[in-house]
Design a protein around this motif. Sequence first.
Motif, PDB file in Angstrom:
ATOM      1  N   GLU A  76      -1.491 -21.796  22.270  1.00  0.00           N
ATOM      2  CA  GLU A  76      -1.137 -20.615  21.349  1.00  0.00           C
ATOM      3  C   GLU A  76       0.071 -19.854  22.380  1.00  0.00           C
ATOM      4  OE1 GLU A  76      -4.006 -18.948  18.533  1.00  0.00           O
ATOM      5  OE2 GLU A  76      -3.904 -17.094  20.353  1.00  0.00           O
ATOM      6  N   LEU A  79       3.157 -21.626  21.747  1.00  0.00           N
ATOM      7  CA  LEU A  79       3.807 -21.505  20.482  1.00  0.00           C
ATOM      8  C   LEU A  79       4.421 -20.044  20.229  1.00  0.00           C
ATOM      9  CD1 LEU A  79       4.286 -22.477  17.568  1.00  0.00           C
ATOM     10  CD2 LEU A  79       1.860 -21.813  17.040  1.00  0.00           C
ATOM     11  N   LEU A  80       3.708 -19.021  20.795  1.00  0.00           N
ATOM     12  CA  LEU A  80       4.266 -17.668  20.743  1.00  0.00           C
ATOM     13  C   LEU A  80       5.419 -17.408  21.463  1.00  0.00           C
ATOM     14  CD1 LEU A  80       0.805 -15.625  20.996  1.00  0.00           C
ATOM     15  CD2 LEU A  80       2.196 -16.078  18.814  1.00  0.00           C
ATOM     16  N   VAL A  97       7.089 -21.127  10.233  1.00  0.00           N
ATOM     17  CA  VAL A  97       5.963 -21.874  10.974  1.00  0.00           C
ATOM     18  C   VAL A  97       5.175 -22.634   9.845  1.00  0.00           C
ATOM     19  CG1 VAL A  97       3.828 -21.988  12.319  1.00  0.00           C
ATOM     20  CG2 VAL A  97       5.958 -20.307  12.631  1.00  0.00           C
ATOM     21  N   LEU A 105      -5.331 -22.872  16.601  1.00  0.00           N
ATOM     22  CA  LEU A 105      -4.355 -21.572  16.507  1.00  0.00           C
ATOM     23  C   LEU A 105      -4.574 -20.800  15.550  1.00  0.00           C
ATOM     24  CD1 LEU A 105      -1.329 -24.000  17.120  1.00  0.00           C
ATOM     25  CD2 LEU A 105      -2.406 -22.578  18.718  1.00  0.00           C
ATOM     26  N   SER A 107      -3.569 -18.546  12.912  1.00  0.00           N
ATOM     27  CA  SER A 107      -2.520 -18.449  12.005  1.00  0.00           C
ATOM     28  C   SER A 107      -1.810 -16.958  11.857  1.00  0.00           C
ATOM     29  CB  SER A 107      -2.910 -18.840  10.356  1.00  0.00           C
ATOM     30  OG  SER A 107      -3.151 -20.316  10.617  1.00  0.00           O
ATOM     31  N   VAL A 110       0.071 -15.994  14.710  1.00  0.00           N
ATOM     32  CA  VAL A 110       1.296 -16.754  14.874  1.00  0.00           C
ATOM     33  C   VAL A 110       2.284 -16.012  13.825  1.00  0.00           C
ATOM     34  CG1 VAL A 110       2.501 -18.747  14.465  1.00  0.00           C
ATOM     35  CG2 VAL A 110       0.203 -18.625  15.948  1.00  0.00           C
ATOM     36  N   SER A 113       3.695 -12.825  14.747  1.00  0.00           N
ATOM     37  CA  SER A 113       4.370 -12.749  15.934  1.00  0.00           C
ATOM     38  C   SER A 113       6.125 -12.941  15.612  1.00  0.00           C
ATOM     39  CB  SER A 113       4.087 -13.691  16.820  1.00  0.00           C
ATOM     40  OG  SER A 113       4.405 -15.048  16.653  1.00  0.00           O
TER      41      SER A 113
END
Length: 296
Positions: A76, A79-80, A97, A105, A107, A110, A113
């Motif tokens: 995570e 990805l962030l 995304v 992860l 969602s 994410v 963000s």
Amino acid sequence: MTAKLIDGKAFAATVRAKVAAHVAQIKEENGITPGLAVVLVGEDPASQVYVRSKGKQTVEVGMNSYEHKLEADTSEADLLALIDRLNKDPDVHGILVQLPLPKHLDSDLVINSINPAKDVDGFHISNVGLLGTGQKSMVPCTPLGSLMMLRDYHGSLSGLNAVVIGRSNIVGKPMANLLLGDSCTVTIAHSRTKDLPSVVRQADIVVAAVGRPEMVTGDWIKPGATVIDVGINRIERDGKTALVGDCEFASCAEVAGAITPVPGGVGPMTIACLLANTLTACCRAHGLREPEGLTA
Ligand code: NAD
């Protein structure tokens, strides 16, 4: 068949042409090229097809496409960190995304963000709130494409009875908000709705976003109503795989005034609206005139 066919494939081509013309203009006049970053985590085959198609169409309308393919076990934090870099990158105007994300992860975390101004899927909680309160937002692509087809067919939607079947955050709820914004009287139906056929029979506009093959049949439809079939379902028929919607096309088309087919209806409009949203995000970021008819 008596209903008019609403040709989403042809409509999507006109949307892409409008986007391409506007992109060419801002490139020439302002030296700016809109850019869309698509992030894919893992190797889900359907997602890979979508991402390829998005990248190809992005380039075809003259925009920059940035694809970021990450391993299925990406953390995570990594990805962030990528999203943070894309948020800060001035060449990236839209960030998408690809969902669904692998199970480890979060969602919601994410999606939330992403800089809301670059959230071209319109799923960030700020955009959901803006749409829900009738303010300028990034609008989810599938409902936006459905709204464009409805506006094109009806002109004004004011005062029409609309029934949206399905209450998902991706389709049903934003669709209902958009129809409310265009002054429809809106009913949201779902899996617990009592006597769904009689609810649907009240509708001048039916939007089906359920995920159940051919659930809505012609005897549910008020004569002359407009049917927007969002469902995409794979079924086995005559020993072959076929794509069908949530509406039984043949029987609905005998009663409806207009209907979208599956495939070739809402589906092609979704990517066209993603391109439109990326252009809109770019224009807003640079204080440029927004394209007409491509936003809610
Ligand atoms: P979802 O599973 O998140 O939501 C489905 C909704 O249908 C739920 O709110 C549920 O209450 C309702 N529902 C389920 N069974 C029902 C029943 N028997 N009667 C009434 N309502 C019922 O699905 P989603 O993401 O909103 O997608 C819906 C469909 O649209 C799927 O077929 C999906 O593939 C398709 N889709 C198409 C596009 C496109 O680009 N055309 C985009 C997104 C989704």
